[in-house]
Design a protein around this motif. Structure first.
Motif, PDB file in Angstrom:
ATOM      1  N   SER A  13      33.775 -13.523  29.443  1.00  0.00           N
ATOM      2  CA  SER A  13      32.710 -14.171  30.214  1.00  0.00           C
ATOM      3  C   SER A  13      32.895 -14.025  31.714  1.00  0.00           C
ATOM      4  O   SER A  13      32.042 -14.447  32.498  1.00  0.00           O
ATOM      5  CB  SER A  13      32.628 -15.653  29.851  1.00  0.00           C
ATOM      6  OG  SER A  13      33.828 -16.326  30.195  1.00  0.00           O
ATOM      7  N   SER A  14      33.997 -13.436  32.136  1.00  0.00           N
ATOM      8  CA  SER A  14      34.284 -13.261  33.560  1.00  0.00           C
ATOM      9  C   SER A  14      33.443 -12.128  34.155  1.00  0.00           C
ATOM     10  O   SER A  14      32.940 -11.265  33.444  1.00  0.00           O
ATOM     11  CB  SER A  14      35.770 -12.949  33.750  1.00  0.00           C
ATOM     12  OG  SER A  14      36.054 -12.619  35.091  1.00  0.00           O
ATOM     13  N   TYR A  15      33.304 -12.164  35.471  1.00  0.00           N
ATOM     14  CA  TYR A  15      32.656 -11.062  36.188  1.00  0.00           C
ATOM     15  C   TYR A  15      33.688 -10.137  36.826  1.00  0.00           C
ATOM     16  O   TYR A  15      33.333  -9.195  37.521  1.00  0.00           O
ATOM     17  CB  TYR A  15      31.722 -11.621  37.271  1.00  0.00           C
ATOM     18  CG  TYR A  15      30.434 -12.178  36.711  1.00  0.00           C
ATOM     19  CD1 TYR A  15      29.292 -11.383  36.621  1.00  0.00           C
ATOM     20  CD2 TYR A  15      30.362 -13.484  36.260  1.00  0.00           C
ATOM     21  CE1 TYR A  15      28.106 -11.884  36.095  1.00  0.00           C
ATOM     22  CE2 TYR A  15      29.185 -14.002  35.734  1.00  0.00           C
ATOM     23  CZ  TYR A  15      28.060 -13.195  35.657  1.00  0.00           C
ATOM     24  OH  TYR A  15      26.898 -13.700  35.129  1.00  0.00           O
ATOM     25  N   ASP A  16      34.938 -10.431  36.571  1.00  0.00           N
ATOM     26  CA  ASP A  16      36.031  -9.635  37.125  1.00  0.00           C
ATOM     27  C   ASP A  16      36.419  -8.539  36.138  1.00  0.00           C
ATOM     28  O   ASP A  16      36.744  -8.822  34.973  1.00  0.00           O
ATOM     29  CB  ASP A  16      37.232 -10.551  37.404  1.00  0.00           C
ATOM     30  CG  ASP A  16      38.401  -9.789  37.996  1.00  0.00           C
ATOM     31  OD1 ASP A  16      38.221  -9.118  39.021  1.00  0.00           O
ATOM     32  OD2 ASP A  16      39.501  -9.867  37.411  1.00  0.00           O
ATOM     33  N   GLY A  23      39.989  -9.105  28.012  1.00  0.00           N
ATOM     34  CA  GLY A  23      39.282  -9.714  26.894  1.00  0.00           C
ATOM     35  C   GLY A  23      38.933  -8.703  25.818  1.00  0.00           C
ATOM     36  O   GLY A  23      39.055  -8.979  24.616  1.00  0.00           O
ATOM     37  N   LEU A  24      38.505  -7.506  26.232  1.00  0.00           N
ATOM     38  CA  LEU A  24      38.192  -6.451  25.266  1.00  0.00           C
ATOM     39  C   LEU A  24      39.432  -6.030  24.497  1.00  0.00           C
ATOM     40  O   LEU A  24      39.382  -5.786  23.279  1.00  0.00           O
ATOM     41  CB  LEU A  24      37.583  -5.247  25.999  1.00  0.00           C
ATOM     42  CG  LEU A  24      36.191  -5.471  26.627  1.00  0.00           C
ATOM     43  CD1 LEU A  24      35.812  -4.290  27.500  1.00  0.00           C
ATOM     44  CD2 LEU A  24      35.142  -5.694  25.548  1.00  0.00           C
ATOM     45  N   ARG A 100      25.953  -7.747  31.103  1.00  0.00           N
ATOM     46  CA  ARG A 100      26.409  -7.904  32.492  1.00  0.00           C
ATOM     47  C   ARG A 100      26.960  -6.593  33.041  1.00  0.00           C
ATOM     48  O   ARG A 100      26.752  -6.257  34.212  1.00  0.00           O
ATOM     49  CB  ARG A 100      27.475  -8.994  32.581  1.00  0.00           C
ATOM     50  CG  ARG A 100      26.976 -10.379  32.241  1.00  0.00           C
ATOM     51  CD  ARG A 100      27.914 -11.460  32.767  1.00  0.00           C
ATOM     52  NE  ARG A 100      29.300 -11.215  32.383  1.00  0.00           N
ATOM     53  CZ  ARG A 100      29.817 -11.574  31.223  1.00  0.00           C
ATOM     54  NH1 ARG A 100      29.056 -12.180  30.320  1.00  0.00           N
ATOM     55  NH2 ARG A 100      31.081 -11.337  30.944  1.00  0.00           N
ATOM     56  N   LEU A 101      27.662  -5.855  32.205  1.00  0.00           N
ATOM     57  CA  LEU A 101      28.212  -4.574  32.657  1.00  0.00           C
ATOM     58  C   LEU A 101      27.106  -3.579  32.987  1.00  0.00           C
ATOM     59  O   LEU A 101      27.196  -2.838  33.974  1.00  0.00           O
ATOM     60  CB  LEU A 101      29.136  -3.996  31.581  1.00  0.00           C
ATOM     61  CG  LEU A 101      30.445  -4.749  31.321  1.00  0.00           C
ATOM     62  CD1 LEU A 101      31.155  -4.178  30.101  1.00  0.00           C
ATOM     63  CD2 LEU A 101      31.359  -4.683  32.547  1.00  0.00           C
ATOM     64  N   VAL A 102      26.068  -3.558  32.172  1.00  0.00           N
ATOM     65  CA  VAL A 102      24.946  -2.651  32.425  1.00  0.00           C
ATOM     66  C   VAL A 102      24.255  -3.021  33.737  1.00  0.00           C
ATOM     67  O   VAL A 102      23.855  -2.152  34.517  1.00  0.00           O
ATOM     68  CB  VAL A 102      23.944  -2.692  31.255  1.00  0.00           C
ATOM     69  CG1 VAL A 102      22.664  -1.947  31.599  1.00  0.00           C
ATOM     70  CG2 VAL A 102      24.570  -2.086  30.006  1.00  0.00           C
ATOM     71  N   ASN A 110      33.600   0.797  35.418  1.00  0.00           N
ATOM     72  CA  ASN A 110      32.597   0.090  34.632  1.00  0.00           C
ATOM     73  C   ASN A 110      32.229   0.868  33.373  1.00  0.00           C
ATOM     74  O   ASN A 110      32.014   0.289  32.306  1.00  0.00           O
ATOM     75  CB  ASN A 110      31.347  -0.158  35.479  1.00  0.00           C
ATOM     76  CG  ASN A 110      30.502  -1.298  34.958  1.00  0.00           C
ATOM     77  OD1 ASN A 110      31.011  -2.365  34.643  1.00  0.00           O
ATOM     78  ND2 ASN A 110      29.209  -1.065  34.848  1.00  0.00           N
ATOM     79  N   ASP A 111      32.171   2.183  33.495  1.00  0.00           N
ATOM     80  CA  ASP A 111      31.844   3.027  32.347  1.00  0.00           C
ATOM     81  C   ASP A 111      32.874   2.863  31.232  1.00  0.00           C
ATOM     82  O   ASP A 111      32.527   2.815  30.041  1.00  0.00           O
ATOM     83  CB  ASP A 111      31.787   4.504  32.759  1.00  0.00           C
ATOM     84  CG  ASP A 111      30.543   4.811  33.581  1.00  0.00           C
ATOM     85  OD1 ASP A 111      29.686   3.929  33.720  1.00  0.00           O
ATOM     86  OD2 ASP A 111      30.441   5.950  34.088  1.00  0.00           O
ATOM     87  N   LEU A 112      34.148   2.758  31.603  1.00  0.00           N
ATOM     88  CA  LEU A 112      35.198   2.591  30.597  1.00  0.00           C
ATOM     89  C   LEU A 112      35.052   1.265  29.855  1.00  0.00           C
ATOM     90  O   LEU A 112      35.273   1.186  28.643  1.00  0.00           O
ATOM     91  CB  LEU A 112      36.576   2.678  31.253  1.00  0.00           C
ATOM     92  CG  LEU A 112      36.966   4.053  31.814  1.00  0.00           C
ATOM     93  CD1 LEU A 112      38.303   3.974  32.541  1.00  0.00           C
ATOM     94  CD2 LEU A 112      37.043   5.084  30.691  1.00  0.00           C
ATOM     95  N   LEU A 113      34.659   0.228  30.589  1.00  0.00           N
ATOM     96  CA  LEU A 113      34.451  -1.075  29.957  1.00  0.00           C
ATOM     97  C   LEU A 113      33.259  -1.026  28.992  1.00  0.00           C
ATOM     98  O   LEU A 113      33.308  -1.612  27.902  1.00  0.00           O
ATOM     99  CB  LEU A 113      34.230  -2.146  31.026  1.00  0.00           C
ATOM    100  CG  LEU A 113      35.411  -2.430  31.965  1.00  0.00           C
ATOM    101  CD1 LEU A 113      35.026  -3.466  33.013  1.00  0.00           C
ATOM    102  CD2 LEU A 113      36.621  -2.915  31.171  1.00  0.00           C
TER     103      LEU A 113
END
Length: 303
Positions: A13-16, A23-24, A100-102, A110-113
């Motif tokens: 749920s973080s934006y970091d 978390g993933l 959120r990532l999109v 970001n792409d890796l996440l």
């Protein structure tokens, strides 16, 4: 297991970025241990579930098992029960994280996440088929379609196609949502685009073969059981035990309650109907259908 999921959800749920990555990895570690051979001891299972996954890939681990082989495992059984509720459903948390990532746009980290989240979504939908029901909703199906836009790298596009296939298998309702949101236009536009990579185009051809296959209802009218959701009623499966337990807990074991609807409920289309829909966007559909009938890939029919 609730404590492990709670820690993972807090990070997701973080934006970091680093926290999301953690978390993933925590979710990945939990799923990996559920799928590992039951030959490992309970103590070893507990220790490996707590530590950060992915840090020592060379470490020996038991061989993975097929889903029917792990359904008697208490860890899988507990996980499956938790996924039936809103609070602990991992797929819903991953979709929210993915959204959120999109929104943050495309960049290397970001792409890796995004790729990691998509991979985990695929696994979760296979481990817990009712979670596919998320993609019968427009907002979540649109999220997958957004990831097929040219703004995203070929790796994300290819992984999204596989995730989309996973979401559509045995779920006609999701397929209808995909069609209603002009998913066929999105897919065929990407296929025709000169900027689309060769690997992505190959994935798209595979997707079109999959889409054109005859559909079978996920829930047969005969032998329907009130205590087992329809996704598991196509063929006998040990997974039904987990469903039956959840239904008994919610309904008090009463057989008079109506059968809960699942992502598999929904109108099916014939191959000819889907061919006509796809033909609005692509000229060579008849060739695909003829090849499909001759070679019958994927085993013949899908939901």
């Amino acid at each position: 297991m609730e404590n492990l999921l709670s820690l993972a959800f807090d990070n997701l749920s973080s934006y970091d970025g680093p926290k999301i990555r953690k978390g993933l990895r925590q979710v990945e570690g939990l799923l990996a241990n559920i799928c590992l051979s039951r030959s490992q001891s309970k103590d070893r299972r507990a220790s490996t579930m707590i530590k950060d996954p992915g840090l020592s890939p060379e470490e020996e681990s038991p061989p993975p098992q097929m889903i029917p082989e792990i359904t008697d495992d208490p860890a899988f059984y507990e996980f499956f029960k938790l996924q039936e509720g809103f609070e602990w459903n991992v797929a819903m948390r991953l979709v929210s994280t993915l959204d959120r990532l999109v929104a943050r746009g495309a960049d290397g980290s970001n792409d890796l996440l995004i790729l990691s989240a998509l991979d985990l979504l695929q696994g979760l939908m296979l481990l817990h088929p009712p979670s596919k029901a998320l993609f019968s909703r427009e907002m979540y199906m649109n999220l997958l379609l957004d990831l097929l836009e040219p703004d995203f790298c070929p790796a994300i596009q290819s992984t999204t196609i596989v995730t989309l296939v996973t979401a559509l298998i045995d779920t006609p309702r999701n397929t209808r949502a995909f069609e209603n949101l002009d998913g066929l236009l999105t897919v065929t536009s990407l296929f025709r685009s000169r900027g689309t990579s060769r690997d992505v185009k190959l994935k798209l051809v595979e997707f079109l073969y999959f889409y054109l296959m005859p559909e079978t209802p996920s829930i047969p009218s005969a032998q329907a059981r009130a205590d087992v959701p329809g996704l598991l009623q196509r063929s006998p499966s040990k997974l039904a035990k987990a469903f039956a337990f959840g239904a008994a807990a919610k309904d008090g074991g009463g057989a008079s309650n109506p059968r809960p609807r699942s992502a598999g409920d929904g109108e099916t289309r014939t191959q000819e109907e889907k061919q006509a829909l796809l033909g609005r966007h692509l000229n060579s559909v008849q060739e695909l259908v003829e090849d499909l009938r001759q070679n019958t890939p994927f085993g013949g029919a899908v939901g």
